[in-house]
Design a protein around this motif. Sequence first.
Motif, PDB file in Angstrom:
ATOM      1  N   VAL A  65       0.844  -1.393  -0.257  1.00  0.00           N
ATOM      2  CA  VAL A  65      -0.020   0.157  -0.147  1.00  0.00           C
ATOM      3  C   VAL A  65       0.663   1.125   0.458  1.00  0.00           C
ATOM      4  N   LEU A  66       0.390   2.251  -0.786  1.00  0.00           N
ATOM      5  CA  LEU A  66       1.204   4.204  -0.634  1.00  0.00           C
ATOM      6  C   LEU A  66       0.002   4.561   0.413  1.00  0.00           C
ATOM      7  N   GLU A  67       0.884   5.848   0.376  1.00  0.00           N
ATOM      8  CA  GLU A  67       0.686   6.696   1.258  1.00  0.00           C
ATOM      9  C   GLU A  67      -0.348   7.469   0.232  1.00  0.00           C
ATOM     10  N   GLY A  68      -2.065   7.819   1.647  1.00  0.00           N
ATOM     11  CA  GLY A  68      -2.746   8.190   0.398  1.00  0.00           C
ATOM     12  C   GLY A  68      -3.847   7.585  -0.590  1.00  0.00           C
ATOM     13  N   GLU A  69      -3.600   6.796  -0.308  1.00  0.00           N
ATOM     14  CA  GLU A  69      -4.125   5.418  -1.231  1.00  0.00           C
ATOM     15  C   GLU A  69      -5.749   4.938  -0.517  1.00  0.00           C
ATOM     16  N   LEU A  70      -6.728   5.325  -1.041  1.00  0.00           N
ATOM     17  CA  LEU A  70      -8.160   4.677  -0.883  1.00  0.00           C
ATOM     18  C   LEU A  70      -8.599   2.900  -1.559  1.00  0.00           C
ATOM     19  N   LEU A  71      -8.448   2.428  -0.460  1.00  0.00           N
ATOM     20  CA  LEU A  71      -8.205   0.211  -0.850  1.00  0.00           C
ATOM     21  C   LEU A  71      -9.716   0.197  -0.861  1.00  0.00           C
ATOM     22  N   LEU A  72     -11.064  -0.103  -1.863  1.00  0.00           N
ATOM     23  CA  LEU A  72     -11.473  -1.255  -1.996  1.00  0.00           C
ATOM     24  C   LEU A  72     -10.923  -2.582  -1.672  1.00  0.00           C
ATOM     25  N   THR A  73     -12.403  -3.408  -1.482  1.00  0.00           N
ATOM     26  CA  THR A  73     -12.654  -4.197  -1.304  1.00  0.00           C
ATOM     27  C   THR A  73     -14.035  -4.971  -1.536  1.00  0.00           C
ATOM     28  N   THR A  74     -14.122  -6.377  -2.122  1.00  0.00           N
ATOM     29  CA  THR A  74     -15.297  -7.369  -1.291  1.00  0.00           C
ATOM     30  C   THR A  74     -14.872  -8.083  -0.501  1.00  0.00           C
ATOM     31  N   GLY A  75     -14.133  -8.295  -0.160  1.00  0.00           N
ATOM     32  CA  GLY A  75     -13.558  -9.614   0.991  1.00  0.00           C
ATOM     33  C   GLY A  75     -12.928 -10.713   0.585  1.00  0.00           C
ATOM     34  N   PHE A  76     -13.696 -10.667  -0.379  1.00  0.00           N
ATOM     35  CA  PHE A  76     -12.336 -12.032  -1.902  1.00  0.00           C
ATOM     36  C   PHE A  76     -11.797 -12.593  -1.493  1.00  0.00           C
ATOM     37  N   THR A  77     -10.231 -11.860  -1.309  1.00  0.00           N
ATOM     38  CA  THR A  77      -9.047 -11.906  -0.996  1.00  0.00           C
ATOM     39  C   THR A  77      -8.591 -12.540   0.474  1.00  0.00           C
ATOM     40  N   PHE A  78      -9.731 -12.298   1.646  1.00  0.00           N
ATOM     41  CA  PHE A  78      -9.772 -12.736   2.427  1.00  0.00           C
ATOM     42  C   PHE A  78     -10.568 -13.959   3.561  1.00  0.00           C
ATOM     43  N   ARG A  79     -11.205 -14.566   1.998  1.00  0.00           N
ATOM     44  CA  ARG A  79     -12.351 -15.469   2.638  1.00  0.00           C
ATOM     45  C   ARG A  79     -11.618 -16.461   2.813  1.00  0.00           C
ATOM     46  N   ASP A  80     -10.832 -16.785   1.802  1.00  0.00           N
ATOM     47  CA  ASP A  80      -9.675 -17.819   2.606  1.00  0.00           C
ATOM     48  C   ASP A  80      -8.510 -17.764   3.626  1.00  0.00           C
ATOM     49  N   HIS A  81      -8.714 -16.396   4.270  1.00  0.00           N
ATOM     50  CA  HIS A  81      -7.344 -15.751   5.526  1.00  0.00           C
ATOM     51  C   HIS A  81      -8.051 -14.967   5.950  1.00  0.00           C
ATOM     52  N   PRO A  82      -9.516 -15.558   7.395  1.00  0.00           N
ATOM     53  CA  PRO A  82     -10.037 -14.409   7.787  1.00  0.00           C
ATOM     54  C   PRO A  82      -8.970 -14.292   8.628  1.00  0.00           C
ATOM     55  N   ASP A  83      -7.804 -14.576   9.370  1.00  0.00           N
ATOM     56  CA  ASP A  83      -6.929 -13.917  10.306  1.00  0.00           C
ATOM     57  C   ASP A  83      -6.458 -12.952  10.063  1.00  0.00           C
ATOM     58  N   ARG A  84      -6.052 -12.587   8.213  1.00  0.00           N
ATOM     59  CA  ARG A  84      -5.364 -11.168   8.475  1.00  0.00           C
ATOM     60  C   ARG A  84      -6.598  -9.929   8.317  1.00  0.00           C
TER      61      ARG A  84
END
Length: 594
Positions: A65-84
Amino acid sequence: MNRRSRGSHGVKAHWPPHGGSGITLGDALQLEPLRQLKVLAGADGLDRPVRLVNVIEVPDIVDWVLEGELLLTTGFTFRDHPDRLATLIPGLAAKGAAGLGIKPRRYVPAVPEFMLAQADEHRFPLLEIPYHLSFSEIIGPVMQAIGHLQASVVLEVDRVQRLLLDLVRQGAGLAELCRAVAELLGRPVWIEDPHGHVLGTSEEGAPHPAAPGSPPGKRPSVRVPIATGAHFFGYLCTLAGPQPLGTVEAGTLERGAAIIALELGKQEAVIEVKRKYRKEFLDQLLSGQPLDPEEAQEQARALGWRLDRPHTAIVFGPVVPDPVTPPSGLAPEAGEDDAPAGAATAATGRRLAPELRQGLLRAAEMVLAAEGNEPVAGSKDGGVVVLVTEDPSTEAGRLRVLTLAKAVLRSFSSSAGRGLSGASPTVGAGIGRVARDLTETARSYREARTALAAAAAARDGEVVLFFADLGVYRLLHNQPAEELERFVLDFLGPLLDYDRKHDARLVETLAAYLRYGGNIKRIARELYAHYNTITYRLHRIQQISGLELKNPEHLLNAHVALKALQLLAGSRAVGGRLAGGSGAERGKGRRLSL
């Protein structure tokens, strides 16, 4: 940032919102269709700047991540890694991200409560994106707003540059440029040279805010280099504000530094041309060559020099105790402005290294400029010469010249001398007699150089001497060095040869004998020798040299020969049998003194 109204330079600042550092997340949420996003937590952080928008595609996004970034997500990337998810909010906040938008329901049924608590704790905005809203509908308007802002920043900084260039074309100096930049920034501005000395400030008559004794917290947070190519002039500085400088303010400071660099370069070029003409004219005055008085006076007036009245030469240069090994900071004798051989013109002989000579010249110019006149100063024969409109033959004039000379030495010692690595050479001054007109200037200069040479030979360490006080030196200085050397060898040659071979210190003992009127107890105390040792040396002096220590004529010749040897050593115009000295003199830097 305070918006400033029209000031003394006709300047009005048109800062884009938030100093041009980027739109804030709060501003972005006022765009369509971002008004539909809901702030779930971390509302205190809506002033975070947004510089770009990105979509989370990997679970270890924090690493990228870079300073000043607005991040968007559906949560798909954390489906298999909920601990993150447990470390996501703290990690993004630490990296300076602008915020996190989550589209729940499809892969993340609901935002966990611990993430809401973390967002509030870190003042990190956590947003809910409506299910029907696509990421492209969010990214497009935000990036368009950022692009508009960046364009306005460029236009504003270009306007500032044009303003400052117009001031330079109108003849604005450093203080005026500082005031113009300060009006734009709404805070004090000053210029420092590479050593931290203030060259100009926006607040005339006031110490710059970073000076010792300034109010607590008033310290510079921004120092922009002032440079052109490889030439570094110093820094353009401003105070810290409640918030870091935005893009426009930073750009204003950088453009200001660039314009000031051009102005300093121009001033330096003008000074260099003036210095060249001044040096040529000064060399002509000091050479002793015939000149037309009226033409010379006209040239002096054109250079701003007031030499139509009595004036006196002062020569500054190294005062070297050891006639063999030069101390740190001295350069070899060879050079384009070496003095001709001869006691009258050899002067110090040893030359200050170029950077020290320039430092000494700057010190002289600064002290003389403080008197309100154009400094008559230049670099010549390895040292620095100045002409002052004073007459040292009067009590008041003598005190005035002495005060000026010592002020120059103090200024040099406290500035240029401090920057030396290792031991710095002692610098002294010789002062000639008054020159009533320009035809006598060269004579005053020669006398000042002789006085400096005598200062190098003086035993008491006095570093400022008047030619008028030199006694027999005033007769000796007009003699060619070759003639003085022959005279010394005629009367002291055997003793010098004996000392060189045996380190017997006979010449030093003879000098002490003359200085103390033959008082053997005082001689022994002065030379840290036994009474009988001194008696033996005096006996050997008479045996080796043929001098009779009770013969006034012999004593006069010996005394004059020792004075000539001192003058030659002080001027470095020594050679052959005189150059070696005794072993004790070479090893301890001992001076012969009367």
